[in-house]
Write a protein that holds these residues in place. Sequence first.
Motif, PDB file in Angstrom:
ATOM      1  N   ALA A  44       4.930  -5.919  -2.128  1.00 50.17           N
ATOM      2  CA  ALA A  44       4.502  -6.480  -0.844  1.00 50.17           C
ATOM      3  C   ALA A  44       4.606  -5.449   0.264  1.00 50.17           C
ATOM      4  CB  ALA A  44       5.353  -7.706  -0.518  1.00 50.17           C
ATOM      5  N   GLU A  45       5.649  -4.580   0.188  1.00 49.66           N
ATOM      6  CA  GLU A  45       5.840  -3.572   1.237  1.00 49.66           C
ATOM      7  C   GLU A  45       4.713  -2.552   1.241  1.00 49.66           C
ATOM      8  OE1 GLU A  45       9.608  -5.514   0.257  1.00 49.66           O
ATOM      9  OE2 GLU A  45       8.114  -4.477  -0.965  1.00 49.66           O
ATOM     10  N   VAL A  46       4.373  -2.061   0.047  1.00 52.37           N
ATOM     11  CA  VAL A  46       3.303  -1.071  -0.044  1.00 52.37           C
ATOM     12  C   VAL A  46       1.972  -1.703   0.342  1.00 52.37           C
ATOM     13  CG1 VAL A  46       2.017   0.428  -1.610  1.00 52.37           C
ATOM     14  CG2 VAL A  46       4.505   0.281  -1.797  1.00 52.37           C
ATOM     15  N   HIS A  47       1.729  -2.888  -0.167  1.00 50.58           N
ATOM     16  CA  HIS A  47       0.481  -3.591   0.146  1.00 50.58           C
ATOM     17  C   HIS A  47       0.348  -3.783   1.652  1.00 50.58           C
ATOM     18  CE1 HIS A  47      -2.286  -7.035   0.497  1.00 50.58           C
ATOM     19  NE2 HIS A  47      -2.797  -6.617  -0.658  1.00 50.58           N
ATOM     20  N   GLY A  48       1.422  -4.241   2.288  1.00 50.27           N
ATOM     21  CA  GLY A  48       1.388  -4.457   3.732  1.00 50.27           C
ATOM     22  C   GLY A  48       1.189  -3.176   4.516  1.00 50.27           C
ATOM     23  N   ALA A  49       1.852  -2.107   4.069  1.00 51.24           N
ATOM     24  CA  ALA A  49       1.720  -0.827   4.782  1.00 51.24           C
ATOM     25  C   ALA A  49       0.301  -0.289   4.682  1.00 51.24           C
ATOM     26  CB  ALA A  49       2.717   0.186   4.216  1.00 51.24           C
ATOM     27  N   LEU A  50      -0.317  -0.418   3.519  1.00 53.22           N
ATOM     28  CA  LEU A  50      -1.698   0.045   3.360  1.00 53.22           C
ATOM     29  C   LEU A  50      -2.638  -0.712   4.295  1.00 53.22           C
ATOM     30  CD1 LEU A  50      -1.866   0.296  -0.537  1.00 53.22           C
ATOM     31  CD2 LEU A  50      -1.987   2.210   1.052  1.00 53.22           C
ATOM     32  N   ILE A  51      -2.460  -2.012   4.393  1.00 45.92           N
ATOM     33  CA  ILE A  51      -3.332  -2.825   5.239  1.00 45.92           C
ATOM     34  C   ILE A  51      -3.048  -2.566   6.720  1.00 45.92           C
ATOM     35  CG2 ILE A  51      -3.992  -5.183   5.854  1.00 45.92           C
ATOM     36  CD1 ILE A  51      -4.943  -4.222   3.095  1.00 45.92           C
ATOM     37  N   ASN A  52      -1.768  -2.522   7.086  1.00 44.16           N
ATOM     38  CA  ASN A  52      -1.407  -2.356   8.495  1.00 44.16           C
ATOM     39  C   ASN A  52      -1.906  -1.044   9.082  1.00 44.16           C
ATOM     40  OD1 ASN A  52      -0.112  -4.820   8.452  1.00 44.16           O
ATOM     41  ND2 ASN A  52       1.924  -3.955   8.075  1.00 44.16           N
ATOM     42  N   HIS A  53      -2.008  -0.020   8.254  1.00 42.65           N
ATOM     43  CA  HIS A  53      -2.467   1.285   8.733  1.00 42.65           C
ATOM     44  C   HIS A  53      -3.947   1.536   8.406  1.00 42.65           C
ATOM     45  CE1 HIS A  53       1.451   2.790  10.090  1.00 42.65           C
ATOM     46  NE2 HIS A  53       1.964   2.142   9.055  1.00 42.65           N
ATOM     47  N   ASN A  54      -4.651   0.476   8.023  1.00 44.83           N
ATOM     48  CA  ASN A  54      -6.100   0.563   7.759  1.00 44.83           C
ATOM     49  C   ASN A  54      -6.449   1.639   6.734  1.00 44.83           C
ATOM     50  OD1 ASN A  54      -6.731  -1.450   9.731  1.00 44.83           O
ATOM     51  ND2 ASN A  54      -6.505   0.094  11.328  1.00 44.83           N
TER      52      ASN A  54
ATOM     53  N   LEU B  83      -3.785  18.497  14.946  1.00 46.88           N
ATOM     54  CA  LEU B  83      -3.456  18.933  13.591  1.00 46.88           C
ATOM     55  C   LEU B  83      -1.980  18.786  13.255  1.00 46.88           C
ATOM     56  CD1 LEU B  83      -5.715  22.087  13.308  1.00 46.88           C
ATOM     57  CD2 LEU B  83      -6.189  19.756  12.608  1.00 46.88           C
ATOM     58  N   ILE B  84      -1.207  18.123  14.129  1.00 42.95           N
ATOM     59  CA  ILE B  84       0.209  17.920  13.833  1.00 42.95           C
ATOM     60  C   ILE B  84       0.405  17.163  12.523  1.00 42.95           C
ATOM     61  CG2 ILE B  84       2.304  16.748  14.601  1.00 42.95           C
ATOM     62  CD1 ILE B  84       1.718  19.397  15.990  1.00 42.95           C
ATOM     63  N   PRO B  85      -0.274  16.003  12.329  1.00 42.83           N
ATOM     64  CA  PRO B  85      -0.093  15.342  11.025  1.00 42.83           C
ATOM     65  C   PRO B  85      -0.561  16.196   9.866  1.00 42.83           C
ATOM     66  CG  PRO B  85      -1.868  14.308  12.284  1.00 42.83           C
ATOM     67  CD  PRO B  85      -1.158  15.236  13.211  1.00 42.83           C
ATOM     68  N   VAL B  86      -1.504  17.090  10.112  1.00 43.66           N
ATOM     69  CA  VAL B  86      -1.965  18.009   9.065  1.00 43.66           C
ATOM     70  C   VAL B  86      -0.829  18.928   8.640  1.00 43.66           C
ATOM     71  CG1 VAL B  86      -3.500  19.950   8.590  1.00 43.66           C
ATOM     72  CG2 VAL B  86      -4.373  17.928   9.753  1.00 43.66           C
TER      73      VAL B  86
ATOM     74  N   GLN C  21      -2.775   8.987  10.156  1.00 41.15           N
ATOM     75  CA  GLN C  21      -3.202   9.892  11.226  1.00 41.15           C
ATOM     76  C   GLN C  21      -3.977  11.075  10.662  1.00 41.15           C
ATOM     77  OE1 GLN C  21      -3.003   9.855  14.499  1.00 41.15           O
ATOM     78  NE2 GLN C  21      -1.899   7.934  14.752  1.00 41.15           N
ATOM     79  N   CYS C  22      -3.552  11.558   9.507  1.00 42.33           N
ATOM     80  CA  CYS C  22      -4.234  12.695   8.891  1.00 42.33           C
ATOM     81  C   CYS C  22      -5.646  12.314   8.456  1.00 42.33           C
ATOM     82  CB  CYS C  22      -3.415  13.192   7.701  1.00 42.33           C
ATOM     83  SG  CYS C  22      -4.090  14.656   6.918  1.00 42.33           S
ATOM     84  N   LEU C  23      -5.786  11.135   7.848  1.00 44.79           N
ATOM     85  CA  LEU C  23      -7.099  10.698   7.387  1.00 44.79           C
ATOM     86  C   LEU C  23      -8.011  10.310   8.537  1.00 44.79           C
ATOM     87  CD1 LEU C  23      -6.091   8.536   4.279  1.00 44.79           C
ATOM     88  CD2 LEU C  23      -7.024  10.854   4.293  1.00 44.79           C
ATOM     89  N   GLU C  24      -7.428  10.033   9.681  1.00 42.49           N
ATOM     90  CA  GLU C  24      -8.223   9.660  10.859  1.00 42.49           C
ATOM     91  C   GLU C  24      -9.102  10.804  11.343  1.00 42.49           C
ATOM     92  OE1 GLU C  24      -9.504   6.952  13.706  1.00 42.49           O
ATOM     93  OE2 GLU C  24      -8.003   6.537  12.164  1.00 42.49           O
ATOM     94  N   LEU C  25      -8.644  12.030  11.112  1.00 42.11           N
ATOM     95  CA  LEU C  25      -9.381  13.195  11.589  1.00 42.11           C
ATOM     96  C   LEU C  25     -10.703  13.354  10.836  1.00 42.11           C
ATOM     97  CD1 LEU C  25      -6.355  15.653  11.787  1.00 42.11           C
ATOM     98  CD2 LEU C  25      -7.440  14.465  13.687  1.00 42.11           C
ATOM     99  N   ASP C  26     -11.738  13.693  11.568  1.00 38.15           N
ATOM    100  CA  ASP C  26     -13.075  13.829  11.000  1.00 38.15           C
ATOM    101  C   ASP C  26     -13.396  15.307  10.784  1.00 38.15           C
ATOM    102  OD1 ASP C  26     -15.668  13.621  10.189  1.00 38.15           O
ATOM    103  OD2 ASP C  26     -16.462  12.992  12.133  1.00 38.15           O
ATOM    104  N   ALA C  27     -13.284  15.737   9.535  1.00 37.80           N
ATOM    105  CA  ALA C  27     -13.549  17.146   9.229  1.00 37.80           C
ATOM    106  C   ALA C  27     -14.994  17.509   9.529  1.00 37.80           C
ATOM    107  CB  ALA C  27     -13.220  17.426   7.766  1.00 37.80           C
TER     108      ALA C  27
END
Length: 648
Positions: free
Chosen positions: A387-397, A204-207, A246-252
């Motif tokens: 391009a930066e935002v687009h790349g960051a969204l893709i790189n972090h899935n 829960l650290i990223p939380v 990391q926060c969205l990775e968690l499965d509530a």
Amino acid sequence: MGKSRTNKFRRPQFTAEGLSVTAVKEMEQDHGEVFDGVDSPAGELLEKLQSPSADVREFACASISRVVQQSQTIPGFLQRDAVRRLGPLMLDRSLAVRETATGALRNLSACGGHEVCDDMVKQDVMTPLTALLRETNAALSIKGQKNTVEDVANEAVNLLWNLWWTWLTHCSGHWLQVWLQHLCCHIIYRFLLPHNVNRSFTLLIPVLIVCFVLRPLTGSVWNLKSSLPTARQAQTLNALMATLSQCLELDAGTLIPQLHQAEVAQSATASEAGNMEDHQVAAGNMAVEEMEDDDEEGVGPRRNGKATKIDKDFSDLLPRGKEELREATALLTAQQTSLEIIVNMCCSDDPSDDEWEEASSSDESEMCPDGLSEGNTSLLSPLCLSAEVHGALINHNIPEKVLKKTKFPSSEAMDVCRHNPTWKILMKKMHQVQYRALTCLHNMLSTMDAESLGGAAALQAVAQHLSTLVFSPPEIPKEEEFLEAVTSAMRSLLQIIAYMKVPQCTTPQQMMSLSEAATRCDVVSVRVNALAILGITGSTLAKEKGTAETLQMIGNALLQVATKDANLVVCGEALDALFDVFADGDEAERAAENINLLSALKAIQPVFKAKIRKEGKGKYSPEQLCVMDNIKVNLRRFIGYLETVVKK
């Protein structure tokens, strides 16, 4: 939830007042008496900070830490530049000095109030503090070094928290600029995530970071990105995106039943032991009790003027209550906030009033030959992500993780909440996460190219998923917020699919049923989305053979709304959809003739113009008036087009 015991770094023993025993004896020999913090001058203690003896420096820091808990002593220290003198000691070669110096600043921030915290930031306390956190992170990465720096890290993070809380409650642009300049979100995340070993709270650290660092900035941190130096923007973006990911990775759906099970187990244990003390009090004191069990070395500076044991977790950053329930609440709140931040990232800037005024020009030279304005098709709207935002969204899935959050809450988690009164509050929160995810999906579909989203196959899978959300339940869900979010996402997706000529997975009859449900909704945007969906569906069908009957059904539904809806924006959207459906093709011409479209539009035209003139300026924004003005012009041109078709 229990905490695992770890071996502790043996630092000089402290007395109950927070003073080093060795240092006290040394000072007693020098001064002939035990130090009385209230009466001794601040200047003498501050001079001791420059002593070549680490024990003396530690004693001076610990003494200052104790003295400043009495607020009347704080001005004397501030007048003697205490912050600038203590700051460098956070990077002292002695870990004990680092800890006590940081603890002194921590107590100064906690007991001095927001004015003192503001003064500390102005005196650049953030520079040595962030340097300390970076060094601590590096030290924690070295095998065998963890236990020697945990106490220093605890004080540093708590000082950072005190400063942040002051900004939260007394915010100013200067504070936010300092926070972002030092990339504190990134520092905390990198510092905590790999090294926390005390409890399962690691997940829960990223939380925590999202809830207590990013949530208050949802509407401002992204808007202020341009105030950062160029070199810092990329770092800030990556740090932010890593935390959100990391926060969205968690499965509530998995964690909530586990947390509830842990609560039940602890309650059973407490009952068996005959412990009548309230569980939340026990949880709040847990860290203190463990420190007392280890040894007496853990006394240090604390908030609220009290010298108590140093705790090792961050549960005090959450609202008070049952620990497991608090963690579950924080998880859902953090995921909702993460999605809201991503929504803002994927929003194009609204055009200015001047731009809207320019766009509302009714000059016929700007019209296409078929009478429809070039700006009328949203299929060709430009992408607006950098391009930066687009790349960051893709790189972090991020798109994949957002799509997972659009699912309905898990039945197991919902059952836990449904059958436990204190947990029922989470049911709405789980749905809120789903709604925000759908809105987030809508924005990503509107601003990212199809290939980045996985191409035609992936888009078809998304379409199938959205149709499942809407059409799998016994009846279309009536929750307004759900309908607004899901219809927005479907509208954006269908626009892309139509442009790419990808086959749709929903039937016209399903779209009609969705439209009927949406037209009964009080939310204007839901009705507008449903009409746009019908327009996209109809314009696609118009290019196929044997669709005239379906086009007639769609046309009648759109005419019904255009004639009877009380909201001009909705009426305008219905007309706009009619233009799309019946703009071209033999099937469209046949259907238009069968429903007497030309006569119906001629009857609507004067009524629509009159409503714009009478109601427009009083009830609608300049943006909406611009759109309706264009629709009014397009209606006239489209009637002319239909008249030429009839004469053929």
